[in-house]
Motif scaffolding. Sequence first.
Motif, PDB file in Angstrom:
ATOM      1  N   MET A  98      94.850   0.347  42.428  1.00  0.00           N
ATOM      2  CA  MET A  98      93.994  -0.646  41.563  1.00  0.00           C
ATOM      3  C   MET A  98      92.857  -1.379  42.288  1.00  0.00           C
ATOM      4  O   MET A  98      91.623  -1.372  41.779  1.00  0.00           O
ATOM      5  CB  MET A  98      94.721  -1.565  40.556  1.00  0.00           C
ATOM      6  CG  MET A  98      95.584  -0.763  39.410  1.00  0.00           C
ATOM      7  SD  MET A  98      96.173  -1.869  37.940  1.00  0.00           S
ATOM      8  CE  MET A  98      94.471  -2.341  37.316  1.00  0.00           C
ATOM      9  N   GLY A  99      93.374  -1.780  43.405  1.00  0.00           N
ATOM     10  CA  GLY A  99      92.461  -2.795  44.109  1.00  0.00           C
ATOM     11  C   GLY A  99      91.170  -1.794  44.501  1.00  0.00           C
ATOM     12  O   GLY A  99      89.929  -2.206  44.641  1.00  0.00           O
ATOM     13  N   ALA A 100      91.836  -0.753  45.201  1.00  0.00           N
ATOM     14  CA  ALA A 100      90.654   0.124  45.897  1.00  0.00           C
ATOM     15  C   ALA A 100      89.773   0.754  44.468  1.00  0.00           C
ATOM     16  O   ALA A 100      88.352   1.025  44.867  1.00  0.00           O
ATOM     17  CB  ALA A 100      91.336   1.308  46.642  1.00  0.00           C
ATOM     18  N   LEU A 101      90.353   1.180  43.537  1.00  0.00           N
ATOM     19  CA  LEU A 101      89.236   1.724  42.448  1.00  0.00           C
ATOM     20  C   LEU A 101      88.594   0.736  41.939  1.00  0.00           C
ATOM     21  O   LEU A 101      87.365   1.016  41.582  1.00  0.00           O
ATOM     22  CB  LEU A 101      90.274   2.497  41.610  1.00  0.00           C
ATOM     23  CG  LEU A 101      91.400   3.815  41.931  1.00  0.00           C
ATOM     24  CD1 LEU A 101      92.195   3.992  40.664  1.00  0.00           C
ATOM     25  CD2 LEU A 101      90.171   4.761  42.360  1.00  0.00           C
ATOM     26  N   THR A 102      88.930  -0.374  41.759  1.00  0.00           N
ATOM     27  CA  THR A 102      87.769  -1.351  41.026  1.00  0.00           C
ATOM     28  C   THR A 102      87.133  -1.895  42.200  1.00  0.00           C
ATOM     29  O   THR A 102      85.957  -2.356  41.779  1.00  0.00           O
ATOM     30  CB  THR A 102      88.715  -2.694  40.664  1.00  0.00           C
ATOM     31  OG1 THR A 102      89.581  -3.169  41.664  1.00  0.00           O
ATOM     32  CG2 THR A 102      89.798  -2.060  39.434  1.00  0.00           C
ATOM     33  N   PHE A 103      87.296  -1.955  43.575  1.00  0.00           N
ATOM     34  CA  PHE A 103      86.473  -2.342  44.522  1.00  0.00           C
ATOM     35  C   PHE A 103      85.390  -1.404  44.739  1.00  0.00           C
ATOM     36  O   PHE A 103      84.287  -1.705  45.069  1.00  0.00           O
ATOM     37  CB  PHE A 103      87.391  -2.615  45.976  1.00  0.00           C
ATOM     38  CG  PHE A 103      86.388  -2.858  47.087  1.00  0.00           C
ATOM     39  CD1 PHE A 103      86.254  -4.127  47.320  1.00  0.00           C
ATOM     40  CD2 PHE A 103      85.723  -1.843  48.091  1.00  0.00           C
ATOM     41  CE1 PHE A 103      85.562  -4.578  48.622  1.00  0.00           C
ATOM     42  CE2 PHE A 103      85.088  -2.155  49.061  1.00  0.00           C
ATOM     43  CZ  PHE A 103      85.032  -3.471  49.277  1.00  0.00           C
ATOM     44  N   ALA A 104      85.758  -0.317  44.150  1.00  0.00           N
ATOM     45  CA  ALA A 104      84.459   0.955  44.434  1.00  0.00           C
ATOM     46  C   ALA A 104      83.190   0.614  43.465  1.00  0.00           C
ATOM     47  O   ALA A 104      82.191   0.981  43.641  1.00  0.00           O
ATOM     48  CB  ALA A 104      84.971   2.222  44.083  1.00  0.00           C
ATOM     49  N   GLY A 105      83.491  -0.230  42.528  1.00  0.00           N
ATOM     50  CA  GLY A 105      82.361  -0.640  41.506  1.00  0.00           C
ATOM     51  C   GLY A 105      81.286  -1.377  42.372  1.00  0.00           C
ATOM     52  O   GLY A 105      80.143  -1.774  41.762  1.00  0.00           O
ATOM     53  N   ILE A 106      81.735  -2.327  43.413  1.00  0.00           N
ATOM     54  CA  ILE A 106      80.629  -3.175  44.224  1.00  0.00           C
ATOM     55  C   ILE A 106      79.626  -2.348  44.691  1.00  0.00           C
ATOM     56  O   ILE A 106      78.337  -2.761  44.634  1.00  0.00           O
ATOM     57  CB  ILE A 106      81.572  -3.803  45.108  1.00  0.00           C
ATOM     58  CG1 ILE A 106      82.341  -4.880  44.520  1.00  0.00           C
ATOM     59  CG2 ILE A 106      80.544  -4.615  46.194  1.00  0.00           C
ATOM     60  CD1 ILE A 106      83.514  -5.509  45.461  1.00  0.00           C
ATOM     61  N   PRO A 107      79.701  -1.251  45.558  1.00  0.00           N
ATOM     62  CA  PRO A 107      78.534  -0.543  46.098  1.00  0.00           C
ATOM     63  C   PRO A 107      77.809   0.210  44.635  1.00  0.00           C
ATOM     64  O   PRO A 107      76.698   0.266  44.915  1.00  0.00           O
ATOM     65  CB  PRO A 107      79.293   0.445  47.105  1.00  0.00           C
ATOM     66  CG  PRO A 107      80.558   0.600  46.661  1.00  0.00           C
ATOM     67  CD  PRO A 107      81.011  -0.625  46.361  1.00  0.00           C
ATOM     68  N   VAL A 108      78.624   0.703  43.699  1.00  0.00           N
ATOM     69  CA  VAL A 108      78.036   1.161  42.688  1.00  0.00           C
ATOM     70  C   VAL A 108      76.964   0.305  41.979  1.00  0.00           C
ATOM     71  O   VAL A 108      75.926   0.775  41.611  1.00  0.00           O
ATOM     72  CB  VAL A 108      79.012   1.864  41.670  1.00  0.00           C
ATOM     73  CG1 VAL A 108      78.463   2.258  40.552  1.00  0.00           C
ATOM     74  CG2 VAL A 108      79.814   2.810  42.277  1.00  0.00           C
ATOM     75  N   GLY A 109      77.567  -0.982  41.796  1.00  0.00           N
ATOM     76  CA  GLY A 109      76.634  -1.903  41.111  1.00  0.00           C
ATOM     77  C   GLY A 109      75.288  -2.166  42.069  1.00  0.00           C
ATOM     78  O   GLY A 109      74.331  -2.350  41.217  1.00  0.00           O
ATOM     79  N   SER A 110      75.433  -2.179  43.380  1.00  0.00           N
ATOM     80  CA  SER A 110      74.172  -2.489  44.021  1.00  0.00           C
ATOM     81  C   SER A 110      73.213  -1.339  44.081  1.00  0.00           C
ATOM     82  O   SER A 110      72.039  -1.636  43.794  1.00  0.00           O
ATOM     83  CB  SER A 110      74.692  -2.567  45.514  1.00  0.00           C
ATOM     84  OG  SER A 110      75.450  -3.834  45.914  1.00  0.00           O
ATOM     85  N   LEU A 111      73.813  -0.149  43.924  1.00  0.00           N
ATOM     86  CA  LEU A 111      72.795   0.999  43.691  1.00  0.00           C
ATOM     87  C   LEU A 111      72.176   1.109  42.267  1.00  0.00           C
ATOM     88  O   LEU A 111      70.814   1.498  41.999  1.00  0.00           O
ATOM     89  CB  LEU A 111      73.621   2.382  43.990  1.00  0.00           C
ATOM     90  CG  LEU A 111      73.989   2.575  45.614  1.00  0.00           C
ATOM     91  CD1 LEU A 111      75.028   3.659  45.703  1.00  0.00           C
ATOM     92  CD2 LEU A 111      72.735   2.807  46.372  1.00  0.00           C
ATOM     93  N   LEU A 112      73.133   0.942  41.134  1.00  0.00           N
ATOM     94  CA  LEU A 112      72.695   1.030  40.074  1.00  0.00           C
ATOM     95  C   LEU A 112      71.690   0.038  39.720  1.00  0.00           C
ATOM     96  O   LEU A 112      70.694   0.051  39.030  1.00  0.00           O
ATOM     97  CB  LEU A 112      73.755   0.902  39.140  1.00  0.00           C
ATOM     98  CG  LEU A 112      74.695   2.475  39.120  1.00  0.00           C
ATOM     99  CD1 LEU A 112      75.668   1.955  37.856  1.00  0.00           C
ATOM    100  CD2 LEU A 112      73.805   3.545  38.754  1.00  0.00           C
ATOM    101  N   GLY A 113      71.891  -1.208  40.156  1.00  0.00           N
ATOM    102  CA  GLY A 113      71.050  -2.321  39.860  1.00  0.00           C
ATOM    103  C   GLY A 113      69.570  -2.083  40.505  1.00  0.00           C
ATOM    104  O   GLY A 113      68.556  -2.215  39.805  1.00  0.00           O
ATOM    105  N   GLY A 114      69.674  -1.649  41.722  1.00  0.00           N
ATOM    106  CA  GLY A 114      68.262  -1.458  42.283  1.00  0.00           C
ATOM    107  C   GLY A 114      67.382  -0.173  41.427  1.00  0.00           C
ATOM    108  O   GLY A 114      66.401  -0.296  41.260  1.00  0.00           O
ATOM    109  N   TRP A 115      68.055   0.965  41.299  1.00  0.00           N
ATOM    110  CA  TRP A 115      67.796   2.138  40.490  1.00  0.00           C
ATOM    111  C   TRP A 115      67.260   1.766  39.132  1.00  0.00           C
ATOM    112  O   TRP A 115      65.982   2.019  38.749  1.00  0.00           O
ATOM    113  CB  TRP A 115      68.619   3.048  40.504  1.00  0.00           C
ATOM    114  CG  TRP A 115      69.059   3.871  41.915  1.00  0.00           C
ATOM    115  CD1 TRP A 115      68.221   3.698  42.888  1.00  0.00           C
ATOM    116  CD2 TRP A 115      70.021   4.781  42.414  1.00  0.00           C
ATOM    117  NE1 TRP A 115      68.870   4.412  43.922  1.00  0.00           N
ATOM    118  CE2 TRP A 115      69.981   4.846  43.515  1.00  0.00           C
ATOM    119  CE3 TRP A 115      71.100   5.061  41.535  1.00  0.00           C
ATOM    120  CZ2 TRP A 115      70.909   5.802  44.196  1.00  0.00           C
ATOM    121  CZ3 TRP A 115      72.060   5.898  42.142  1.00  0.00           C
ATOM    122  CH2 TRP A 115      71.822   6.316  43.356  1.00  0.00           C
ATOM    123  N   SER A 116      68.081   0.830  38.437  1.00  0.00           N
ATOM    124  CA  SER A 116      67.593   0.553  36.784  1.00  0.00           C
ATOM    125  C   SER A 116      66.333  -0.087  37.011  1.00  0.00           C
ATOM    126  O   SER A 116      65.375  -0.023  36.219  1.00  0.00           O
ATOM    127  CB  SER A 116      68.798  -0.275  36.100  1.00  0.00           C
ATOM    128  OG  SER A 116      68.807  -1.412  36.974  1.00  0.00           O
TER     129      SER A 116
END
Length: 418
Positions: A350-368
Motif C-alpha cells: 500500500m505504501g509503494a502504490l500510494t507513494f506513486a502518486g507523488i511523481p504523478v502529481g508533479s507531472l500532472l500539475g505542470g501539464w494541467s
Amino acid sequence: MRPSPKTSLVALFTADILSALGTRVSAVAIPWLVLLSTGSASKMGVIAAAEMLPYALTGVLAAPFADRFGHRRTSVVTDVGSALAMVAVILSPGSSFLHLALLVAAGGALRGIGDRVKHVMLRPLAEQCGVGMLRVASLYEGLSRGATLVGAPLGGLLIALLGTYGALWADAISFALCGLLVATLVVLPVEESAEAEAPVKEPYWTALRGGFSFLRGDQVLIGMMVMTFAINVFSQASGSVFTPLWVEEVVGSPVVLGLLFGGFAGGALLGNVIFTVYADRIPQYRAFLIGALVGGAPRLLTMGLSDQVWLVVSVSFLTGIANASLNPVIGATLYTRVPPALQTRVFGLMGALTFAGIPVGSLLGGWSVAWLGLRPALLTAGGLFLLATLIPVIQMYRRPLSIPKYGSPAQPKTEEAA
C-alpha cells in the motif's frame, strides 16, 4: 534487566522518529553535496530519486525476507547498514557520481524496509501496553509529521554549523542510534519473538503474492488506497506547482508561500494533537468522512476562486486540521484488518502504490497549467480531488467503516488469511 513493554514502545517510537529525521537530513545534505561537487541541478534530482525509489520498492520486495528473518532483527540490521552506507559516502570524497548514487540507493533501500518493520512492530507492543491502535496511529502520524517538518530545516542548520560532511556524520550517528535503541530496549511479546525465531519458510514469490492477494480481496483497503493515492497526486501538484504559481501570480512574495505551507502544517499538527487526545471518543467513520471531504479539495478550489490571501491561508489551516484524521484511521484499519503474518507485505504494498502518486502529481500539475492555465487547472484539480475523496465515502456510506479484528466474520476471506 528486561525492558518493560512501555519502555519498548517508547524506544521504538524514538527509533522511528530518529530514522525519519535522518532520512530528511540526508535528503538535504546529499543533494547539497552533489551540487557542491558537480554544480549540476539535474544530478541533484537524480540523486534524490536514487534514494527514494529504492526506499519505496524495498518496502514491497524485501517484505518476505523481513518476515522470514524477523522484524526486530531486520530493523537492527538495516539501521546499522544505513549508518555504514552513510559512512561510506563520507569516506569516498571525490568518487564518481555513479558510485555515490549506488551508495545512496543502498541506504535508501535499507531504510525502506527498516522503517516498514518498525511500523509493523508497533501493533504487538501497543497491545501489550493496552493502548488503542487508533491512538497509537494518531501519535505516530503526529510525530512523523513533526519529524518531516523539522528534518529539512535541521539538515540546513547542520550543514551551516558542521559543514556538509559534518551533517552526514550526524546522519550516520542517528541511524546507528536507531539500531542501538531497538537492539537494547525493544523486546517484542513472547509470541512475536517466537514467530520471528521460527518463521514459516514460505517460498519468496508465494509470500510476495500473499500480500497482493489479501489486498485485492479487501474492498475497504482498496478504497482507502485509491483515496490516499489521489491525496498524494493532488497534494503534490498543489505543493510543487499550483501554490507557488498562485503566490507568484497574486502577490509575488515568498513570504506568502511560507504562510500557506506553514498554515497547513500548523493546522495538521493541531489537528493531530486534538485527534490523539480524543481518538477514543470520536466516531472513526465520521472523522474519516470529514477528513476526506474537508482535508484536500477546498484548498485548491479556494485558490481557484479567490485572490484573498487571508482566506486561502485560513482554508489551508482548516484543511490541515481536517486532514489530520485520515492517516490515523487508515493506520488503525490496517493494523486491525490485516493479519500479523501479512502486515509487512500489505503495508509495504500500500505504501509503494500510494507513494506513486507523488511523481504523478508533479507531472500532472505542470501539464494541467500548461494546457489550461492556472485558474482552470486549480478548479479542475479541486473538482477531481473532491470526486476521488467521495469514492471511499460513498463506499463506507453503503457499508459503514468498521475496523474488525483480522479473522473476524467481517474480515474478507483469502487463502492466506485463512
